[in-house]
Design a protein around this motif. Structure first.
Motif, PDB file in Angstrom:
ATOM      1  N   ARG A  41       0.826  -1.218   0.000  1.00 29.62           N
ATOM      2  CA  ARG A  41       0.000   0.000   0.000  1.00 29.62           C
ATOM      3  C   ARG A  41       0.853   1.259   0.000  1.00 29.62           C
ATOM      4  N   GLY A  42       2.175   1.077  -0.009  1.00 31.46           N
ATOM      5  CA  GLY A  42       3.067   2.224  -0.061  1.00 31.46           C
ATOM      6  C   GLY A  42       3.406   2.829   1.278  1.00 31.46           C
ATOM      7  N   ARG A  43       2.986   2.189   2.370  1.00 30.33           N
ATOM      8  CA  ARG A  43       3.297   2.708   3.702  1.00 30.33           C
ATOM      9  C   ARG A  43       4.746   2.388   4.047  1.00 30.33           C
ATOM     10  N   GLU A  44       5.495   3.404   4.426  1.00 29.72           N
ATOM     11  CA  GLU A  44       6.925   3.251   4.679  1.00 29.72           C
ATOM     12  C   GLU A  44       7.240   3.154   6.164  1.00 29.72           C
ATOM     13  N   VAL A  45       8.278   2.393   6.458  1.00 30.49           N
ATOM     14  CA  VAL A  45       8.863   2.351   7.795  1.00 30.49           C
ATOM     15  C   VAL A  45      10.345   2.665   7.648  1.00 30.49           C
ATOM     16  N   ILE A  46      10.845   3.616   8.437  1.00 27.41           N
ATOM     17  CA  ILE A  46      12.275   3.947   8.408  1.00 27.41           C
ATOM     18  C   ILE A  46      12.999   2.982   9.332  1.00 27.41           C
ATOM     19  N   LEU A  47      13.904   2.198   8.775  1.00 26.55           N
ATOM     20  CA  LEU A  47      14.636   1.198   9.547  1.00 26.55           C
ATOM     21  C   LEU A  47      15.907   1.750  10.163  1.00 26.55           C
ATOM     22  N   ALA A  48      16.568   2.664   9.463  1.00 23.71           N
ATOM     23  CA  ALA A  48      17.840   3.192   9.976  1.00 23.71           C
ATOM     24  C   ALA A  48      18.229   4.432   9.191  1.00 23.71           C
ATOM     25  N   THR A  49      19.102   5.232   9.790  1.00 21.75           N
ATOM     26  CA  THR A  49      19.745   6.350   9.107  1.00 21.75           C
ATOM     27  C   THR A  49      21.245   6.116   9.162  1.00 21.75           C
ATOM     28  N   LEU A  50      21.894   6.076   8.014  1.00 22.41           N
ATOM     29  CA  LEU A  50      23.314   5.755   7.922  1.00 22.41           C
ATOM     30  C   LEU A  50      24.145   7.020   7.766  1.00 22.41           C
ATOM     31  N   GLN A  51      25.275   7.046   8.441  1.00 23.39           N
ATOM     32  CA  GLN A  51      26.146   8.211   8.492  1.00 23.39           C
ATOM     33  C   GLN A  51      27.463   7.926   7.752  1.00 23.39           C
ATOM     34  N   PRO A  52      28.319   8.948   7.548  1.00 25.36           N
ATOM     35  CA  PRO A  52      29.619   8.733   6.904  1.00 25.36           C
ATOM     36  C   PRO A  52      30.423   7.625   7.601  1.00 25.36           C
ATOM     37  N   GLY A  53      31.051   6.770   6.789  1.00 22.64           N
ATOM     38  CA  GLY A  53      31.806   5.634   7.298  1.00 22.64           C
ATOM     39  C   GLY A  53      31.018   4.344   7.261  1.00 22.64           C
ATOM     40  N   GLU A  54      29.676   4.447   7.206  1.00 21.06           N
ATOM     41  CA  GLU A  54      28.852   3.248   7.121  1.00 21.06           C
ATOM     42  C   GLU A  54      28.667   2.857   5.659  1.00 21.06           C
ATOM     43  N   TYR A  55      28.169   1.635   5.450  1.00 26.23           N
ATOM     44  CA  TYR A  55      28.096   1.136   4.076  1.00 26.23           C
ATOM     45  C   TYR A  55      26.814   0.371   3.839  1.00 26.23           C
ATOM     46  N   ILE A  56      26.545   0.145   2.549  1.00 27.70           N
ATOM     47  CA  ILE A  56      25.261  -0.393   2.088  1.00 27.70           C
ATOM     48  C   ILE A  56      25.539  -1.486   1.057  1.00 27.70           C
ATOM     49  N   GLY A  57      24.740  -2.550   1.108  1.00 29.14           N
ATOM     50  CA  GLY A  57      24.786  -3.557   0.054  1.00 29.14           C
ATOM     51  C   GLY A  57      25.601  -4.781   0.361  1.00 29.14           C
ATOM     52  N   GLU A  58      26.203  -4.852   1.571  1.00 28.68           N
ATOM     53  CA  GLU A  58      27.077  -5.993   1.859  1.00 28.68           C
ATOM     54  C   GLU A  58      26.309  -7.301   1.960  1.00 28.68           C
TER      55      GLU A  58
END
Length: 222
Positions: free
Chosen positions: A66-83
């Motif tokens: 239905r398009g309802r979003e939940v924010i799971l985390a906020t990533l800062q410099p030094g963190e990474y995505i896709g591992e």
């Protein structure tokens, strides 16, 4: 302008690489800039890249049909995505968007795979980060299942809190009520009422720049 080698030396994930390994990674990474709101990885897709944040911020979100979003985390410099997708070759479990203009280093699957057997410290750093994310996910599940809205809002604010030079805890910047609502699974109106009540009871205080001063006793709620 800093070289790729100088940039990766600033990233905790690569801090323990040998000179030879660091040179190899520096030659393999590419720099990329994402505009505010731009999608970095899409839930359900594969990107075959590791994205390391140099500057800016990224938001990890998931949505239902239905398009309802939940924010799971906020990533800062030094963190990474896709591992996780690089390790198990499965589609991304969440969407990640640049919250502000964000500069990243991108490392392809083949180069990422070569780093792991050659450097146990990097493999350990990735595993440690995965454990931290799992623990964060466990806390979020716990709060959604067991806490009332007051407890969930308090925990969300505590997760955003940092200490200033005087030891006072505060959020880095203004956080919208809508964003908090997406983090805690409540309506924006309910979150607004909770925050207003927390202010009136002296748990938090809104500063001139819109950020929140967090009082010690807020931890008793979250």
């Amino acid at each position: 302008m800093l070289s790729n080698l100088e940039l990766i030396r600033r990233v905790p994930l690569f801090a323990l690489l040998t000179s030879t390994q660091a040179d190899a990674v520096a030659q393999a990474v590419i720099k990329r800039r994402f505009k505010r709101g731009e999608v970095i990885v899409e839930q359900g897709d594969k990107s075959n890249m590791l994205f390391i944040i140099l500057t800016g911020r990224a938001r990890v979100v998931t949505a239902d049909k239905r398009g309802r979003e939940v924010i799971l985390a906020t990533l800062q410099p030094g963190e990474y995505i896709g591992e996780m997708s690089l390790i198990d070759n499965q589609p991304h479990s969440a969407t990640v968007r640049a919250e502000v203009q964000t500069d990243m280093l991108c490392l392809g699957r083949a180069e990422f795979a070569r780093c792991l057997p050659e450097n146990s410290s990097m493999a350990y750093a990735i595993m440690k980060n995965l454990v931290q994310r799992l623990r964060h996910a466990d806390r979020k599940i716990e709060s959604l299942a067991l806490m009332d809205v007051y407890g969930r809002v308090a925990r969300a604010l505590l997760e955003f809190a940092v200490a200033d030079r005087d030891g006072l805890m505060h959020t880095r910047e203004r956080i919208s009520r809508q964003d908090i609502a997406k983090m805690v699974g409540a309506s924006r109106e309910m979150v607004s009422r909770v925050i207003k009540d927390l202010e009136e009871r002296g748990f938090i205080e809104t500063r001139e720049d819109g950020s929140l001063l967090i009082k010690d006793r807020l931890s008793t709620l979250g």
